[in-house]
Design a protein around this motif. Structure first.
Motif: not given
Length: 200
Positions: A172-200
């Motif tokens: 989608a963004h014409h990124l190298r694998t390392r950059a795409a992995l970093l973007a995905a990782l940060v996004g998933f971690v951010a939502q997980a920290l927020l979701g962990a407060f509510f989801l069990r």
């Protein structure tokens, strides 16, 4: 813009060929695909939470101020809207990072591509590798077995999210694998920290 895929077809596409499926999601750049996939995940998690509540189960830790006994009922009610919020938060953060890492202009500036990729990359592994195994373990071995069993399949679901997110963002963004992995990782971690407060 190519027509968006039906939700059931998106899931099948990922199972048949993850790389080609995520390339298609990135190329269509249709945020509705990501949202639809997240709705499936939210509906399944909500339905399972309602089943757990009606069966008299409670998590070890409930929402602060609410207690444990009603946690699964509240989770059942809020699962769909909460997953949509997590999709927007995680997808937005992912997009910001991917946009900074991509070349100026072109597809790297499209928020819809990031939201489509993030939603599918999140919802498909979480549905098939986390919620479905949770349900299977519950019916086969009971509520108490879920916590032990998820130690094995939860990491697979997380790895699936990262793998699909990396595949999709790199296209989608014409990124190298390392950059795409970093973007995905940060996004998933951010939502997980927020979701962990509510989801069990």
């Amino acid at each position: 813009m190519p027509d968006s895929r039906p939700t059931w077809s998106l899931f099948l596409d990922v199972l048949r060929g993850p790389r080609a499926a995520m390339a298609g999601v990135a190329a269509r750049a249709d945020a509705r695909e990501g949202r639809a996939a997240m709705l499936v995940l939210g509906a399944m998690h909500g339905a399972f939470s309602l089943l757990l509540f009606l069966s008299g189960h409670a998590p070890r830790f409930g929402l602060p101020g609410l207690g444990r006994d009603r946690h699964y009922l509240v989770q059942a009610i809020l699962a769909v809207p909460l997953y949509l919020v997590l999709w927007r938060v995680g997808g937005g953060i992912t997009h910001a990072i991917a946009r900074r890492a991509s070349a100026p202009g072109g597809e790297g500036s499209r928020l819809s591509a990031s939201l489509a990729v993030f939603g599918v990359a999140y919802a498909v592994p979480m549905t098939l590798l986390f919620i479905v195994p949770d349900i299977a373990v519950y019916f086969a071995f009971g509520f108490s077995a879920i916590g032990k069993a998820m130690r094995y399949y939860a990491p697979l679901a997380a790895a699936g999210c990262l793998a699909l997110g990396t595949m999709g963002l790199s296209r989608a963004h014409h990124l190298r694998t390392r950059a795409a992995l970093l973007a995905a990782l940060v996004g998933f971690v951010a939502q997980a920290l927020l979701g962990a407060f509510f989801l069990r």
